[in-house]
Enzyme design. Sequence first.
Site, PDB file in Angstrom:
ATOM      1  N   ASN A   9       0.872  -1.176   0.000  1.00 31.33           N
ATOM      2  CA  ASN A   9       0.000   0.000   0.000  1.00 31.33           C
ATOM      3  C   ASN A   9       0.907   1.223   0.000  1.00 31.33           C
ATOM      4  O   ASN A   9       1.495   1.567   1.022  1.00 31.33           O
ATOM      5  CB  ASN A   9      -0.900  -0.028   1.248  1.00 31.33           C
ATOM      6  CG  ASN A   9      -1.715   1.245   1.398  1.00 31.33           C
ATOM      7  OD1 ASN A   9      -1.776   2.067   0.477  1.00 31.33           O
ATOM      8  ND2 ASN A   9      -2.354   1.409   2.544  1.00 31.33           N
ATOM      9  N   LYS A  11       0.110   4.228  -0.293  1.00 29.06           N
ATOM     10  CA  LYS A  11      -0.546   5.401   0.306  1.00 29.06           C
ATOM     11  C   LYS A  11      -0.345   6.622  -0.612  1.00 29.06           C
ATOM     12  O   LYS A  11      -0.252   6.456  -1.823  1.00 29.06           O
ATOM     13  CB  LYS A  11      -0.041   5.631   1.740  1.00 29.06           C
ATOM     14  CG  LYS A  11      -0.153   4.346   2.586  1.00 29.06           C
ATOM     15  CD  LYS A  11       0.063   4.558   4.052  1.00 29.06           C
ATOM     16  CE  LYS A  11      -0.086   3.212   4.780  1.00 29.06           C
ATOM     17  NZ  LYS A  11       0.018   3.365   6.247  1.00 29.06           N
ATOM     18  N   HIS A  94      -9.482   1.474   4.986  1.00 31.33           N
ATOM     19  CA  HIS A  94      -8.200   1.646   5.683  1.00 31.33           C
ATOM     20  C   HIS A  94      -8.399   2.597   6.865  1.00 31.33           C
ATOM     21  O   HIS A  94      -9.178   3.549   6.776  1.00 31.33           O
ATOM     22  CB  HIS A  94      -7.141   2.191   4.717  1.00 31.33           C
ATOM     23  CG  HIS A  94      -5.757   2.092   5.280  1.00 31.33           C
ATOM     24  ND1 HIS A  94      -5.279   2.991   6.210  1.00 31.33           N
ATOM     25  CD2 HIS A  94      -4.769   1.183   5.085  1.00 31.33           C
ATOM     26  CE1 HIS A  94      -4.048   2.635   6.548  1.00 31.33           C
ATOM     27  NE2 HIS A  94      -3.713   1.542   5.885  1.00 31.33           N
ATOM     28  N   GLU A  96      -6.709   4.950   7.915  1.00 30.85           N
ATOM     29  CA  GLU A  96      -6.451   6.354   7.595  1.00 30.85           C
ATOM     30  C   GLU A  96      -7.684   6.996   6.955  1.00 30.85           C
ATOM     31  O   GLU A  96      -7.958   8.181   7.138  1.00 30.85           O
ATOM     32  CB  GLU A  96      -5.216   6.463   6.681  1.00 30.85           C
ATOM     33  CG  GLU A  96      -3.936   6.183   7.473  1.00 30.85           C
ATOM     34  CD  GLU A  96      -2.818   5.546   6.685  1.00 30.85           C
ATOM     35  OE1 GLU A  96      -2.858   5.563   5.440  1.00 30.85           O
ATOM     36  OE2 GLU A  96      -1.884   5.001   7.319  1.00 30.85           O
ATOM     37  N   GLU A 164      -5.287  -4.664  10.637  1.00 32.37           N
ATOM     38  CA  GLU A 164      -4.257  -3.643  10.848  1.00 32.37           C
ATOM     39  C   GLU A 164      -4.536  -2.893  12.148  1.00 32.37           C
ATOM     40  O   GLU A 164      -5.311  -1.928  12.158  1.00 32.37           O
ATOM     41  CB  GLU A 164      -4.257  -2.649   9.681  1.00 32.37           C
ATOM     42  CG  GLU A 164      -3.939  -3.273   8.346  1.00 32.37           C
ATOM     43  CD  GLU A 164      -3.315  -2.263   7.383  1.00 32.37           C
ATOM     44  OE1 GLU A 164      -2.282  -2.601   6.804  1.00 32.37           O
ATOM     45  OE2 GLU A 164      -3.842  -1.144   7.250  1.00 32.37           O
ATOM     46  N   GLY A 170       2.667   2.504  10.782  1.00 31.76           N
ATOM     47  CA  GLY A 170       3.606   3.612  10.619  1.00 31.76           C
ATOM     48  C   GLY A 170       4.342   3.986  11.892  1.00 31.76           C
ATOM     49  O   GLY A 170       4.948   5.050  11.980  1.00 31.76           O
ATOM     50  N   SER A 210       3.595  -1.882  10.287  1.00 26.67           N
ATOM     51  CA  SER A 210       5.056  -1.899  10.485  1.00 26.67           C
ATOM     52  C   SER A 210       5.711  -3.221  10.089  1.00 26.67           C
ATOM     53  O   SER A 210       6.674  -3.661  10.723  1.00 26.67           O
ATOM     54  CB  SER A 210       5.416  -1.536  11.933  1.00 26.67           C
ATOM     55  OG  SER A 210       5.003  -0.211  12.226  1.00 26.67           O
TER      56      SER A 210
HETATM   57  P1  13P Z   1       3.157   0.592   7.608  1.00 26.76           P
HETATM   58  O1  13P Z   1       3.645  -0.711   7.039  1.00 26.76           O
HETATM   59  O2  13P Z   1       3.861   1.776   7.075  1.00 26.76           O
HETATM   60  O3  13P Z   1       3.080   0.526   9.103  1.00 26.76           O
HETATM   61  O4  13P Z   1       1.636   0.749   7.100  1.00 26.76           O
HETATM   62  C1  13P Z   1       0.784  -0.308   7.224  1.00 26.76           C
HETATM   63  C2  13P Z   1      -0.466  -0.015   6.478  1.00 26.76           C
HETATM   64  O5  13P Z   1      -1.232   0.845   6.854  1.00 26.76           O
HETATM   65  C3  13P Z   1      -0.714  -0.762   5.248  1.00 26.76           C
HETATM   66  O6  13P Z   1      -1.996  -0.518   4.768  1.00 26.76           O
END
Ligand code: 13P
Length: 251
Positions: A9, A11, A94, A96, A164, A170, A210
């Site tokens: 992803n 982002k 997601h 976010e 997640e 992150g 992560s």
């Molecule tokens: P990270 O791997 O950067 O922690 O992000 C995970 C994520 O949100 C994947 O959709």
Amino acid sequence: MRTPVIAGNWKMNTTVGEAVALVRAMRAELDKVSNVEKVLCPPFVSLAPVGELIKGSSIKLGAQNLYFAEKGAYTGEVSALMLAGLCELVIIGHSERRQYFGETGEVVNKKVAAALGVGLKPILCIGEKLAENEAGKTEEVVSGQLKSSLAGIASLDGLIVAYEPVWAIGTGRAATGEQANETIAFIRRNISGLYDDKVAREIRILYGGSVTAANVAEFMPQPEIDGALVGGASLKAAEFLSIVTQTSAMG
Ligand code: 13P
């Protein structure tokens, strides 16, 4: 047996030029890795160019979002049908999007329905926040998200779930393999309750938060974990490739 999935992803990262360079840097090696479903989820504007670059390869393409309406006056939005011509999968719900764009369970549910309606495979994201985790509410939160996201959806048709935990995204603070395995086992039991045992046995449930080349080996041997949704580490060709290669070797 469930084929593991490693999905990147990206982002809101990479210009079109950077996306093309990133794919060029890993395409040939990624294509060769077997026994793992490899998925790249670049930003909308890079879907077509990345799609061109991976045409004819074993690499699959996914989007990061969609809007549930079929078409019309929704300035700036992208429909499921528009994506269906470009990619095979789409990330939905997601954390976010839930956090910054106010996506509720009801919205996520409409998006899942819209995706399945045009044959796109959703990667449905669920996961608890830090405070919920600390209050012992993980199971309550993920079962609630699952139930609302899948309300009225009769057939899951290739849908993938990504667990997640928000506190692990992150932050560099991944869940342990055991923690993730336990919650994913719980999610699978929930799916069995909402559908049946066969659906629960066949559905792929990924861990995300992560995941890196350094810790992927912690997750993949866990029996309930069917792969990873990778954020930051998917933006580095060598690291993403390593995650995929290690997953293949552990399969
Ligand atoms: P990270 O791997 O950067 O922690 O992000 C995970 C994520 O949100 C994947 O959709």
